[in-house]
Design an enzyme around this catalytic site. Sequence first.
Site, PDB file in Angstrom:
ATOM      1  N   HIS A 118      30.074  42.616  47.586  1.00 37.03           N
ATOM      2  CA  HIS A 118      30.664  42.123  48.835  1.00 37.03           C
ATOM      3  C   HIS A 118      30.430  43.163  49.917  1.00 37.03           C
ATOM      4  CE1 HIS A 118      34.276  42.342  51.608  1.00 37.03           C
ATOM      5  NE2 HIS A 118      33.698  41.204  51.935  1.00 37.03           N
ATOM      6  N   SER A 119      29.989  42.734  51.085  1.00 36.91           N
ATOM      7  CA  SER A 119      29.813  43.608  52.243  1.00 36.91           C
ATOM      8  C   SER A 119      28.940  44.803  51.857  1.00 36.91           C
ATOM      9  CB  SER A 119      31.180  44.002  52.787  1.00 36.91           C
ATOM     10  OG  SER A 119      31.104  44.420  54.126  1.00 36.91           O
ATOM     11  N   LEU A 120      29.453  46.036  51.942  1.00 34.63           N
ATOM     12  CA  LEU A 120      28.662  47.200  51.532  1.00 34.63           C
ATOM     13  C   LEU A 120      28.069  46.995  50.148  1.00 34.63           C
ATOM     14  CD1 LEU A 120      27.707  50.176  51.499  1.00 34.63           C
ATOM     15  CD2 LEU A 120      30.045  50.818  50.862  1.00 34.63           C
TER      16      LEU A 120
END
Length: 314
Positions: A118-120
């Site tokens: 998720h994300s990073l």
Amino acid sequence: MAEEKVNGYHKEDLPLGIQVEEIEIPVPWGHVAGRWWGPKNKQPMIAIHGWQDNAGTWDKLIPLLPATTSVLCVDLPGHGLSTHYPTGMLYYIFWDGIALLRRIVKYFKWSKVTLMGHSLGGALSFMYAASFPDDVDKIICIDIASPCVRAPEHMVKNTGGMIDKNLDYENLPEDKIPCYDYEEMIDIVCDAYKGSVSRENCKVLMKRGMAPVPAHMNKKGYYFKRDPRLKVAGLAMMSIETALEYASKVTCKVLNIRAIPGQKWERLDYYLDVVEKLKQNADVNYIEVEGTHHVHLNAPQNIVTIIEDFLELY
């Protein structure tokens, strides 16, 4: 049992047949902590959280997957229960993460890994797949396509200030570490996420993200466990040209889930350009779902079937 109580997981209400175990992976500066869900006699999918989050970000999604699904959720260095970098080192979050994933894969002697981020964590999955294309079977990227893309002038302008802030945090005396009571800390976390994470789920994240103030500090309350240097870990971002070049090297199966409204991207076109570039050499499933940036934590029911089908059908 004592360790489980410290970590805040001693009263987990898990579905029948779902198991999770806390683990530590040795690294040269200490250890990387993780939560290993499901059977340990098979190679797991590796799940990587977002910036300043921790492995608890998957606590609502993983139990919805079949009990036979094996997933190792890691705390990145400086996050959650993992060891912080030694004094004198800087965090380069995107590049550090590739090296860390490689360490983990080599430590367990795994091959053809599947990554979910998720994300990073999604950006790291993308970067690892581009850097080691022969060693990755599938990647699942949630509300991200590539590392944060910045114009060169933006990166140049911010370099000096970020280095000075890093040195300031490095020399932060213990008595300057902010401490709060529990509800106040949850308030701060909720405000920081700006609606992306519900109050209930902020408490889920904080099981690994906060700890009681040590007795020798003569203070009451809790402090954030993550390394404050992570706040200024934005050095060494990349240009859109670099992101597209990495995208051209990805050859594995890709599931990209973009949440709507999700993250408020400065340049949504960059996100979509990377997805299009991925399609040149990879088998890409791009799916839009309703949800916040933390859709996997706030509304896991919106994506669990998509992820299950991708893992089963491909």
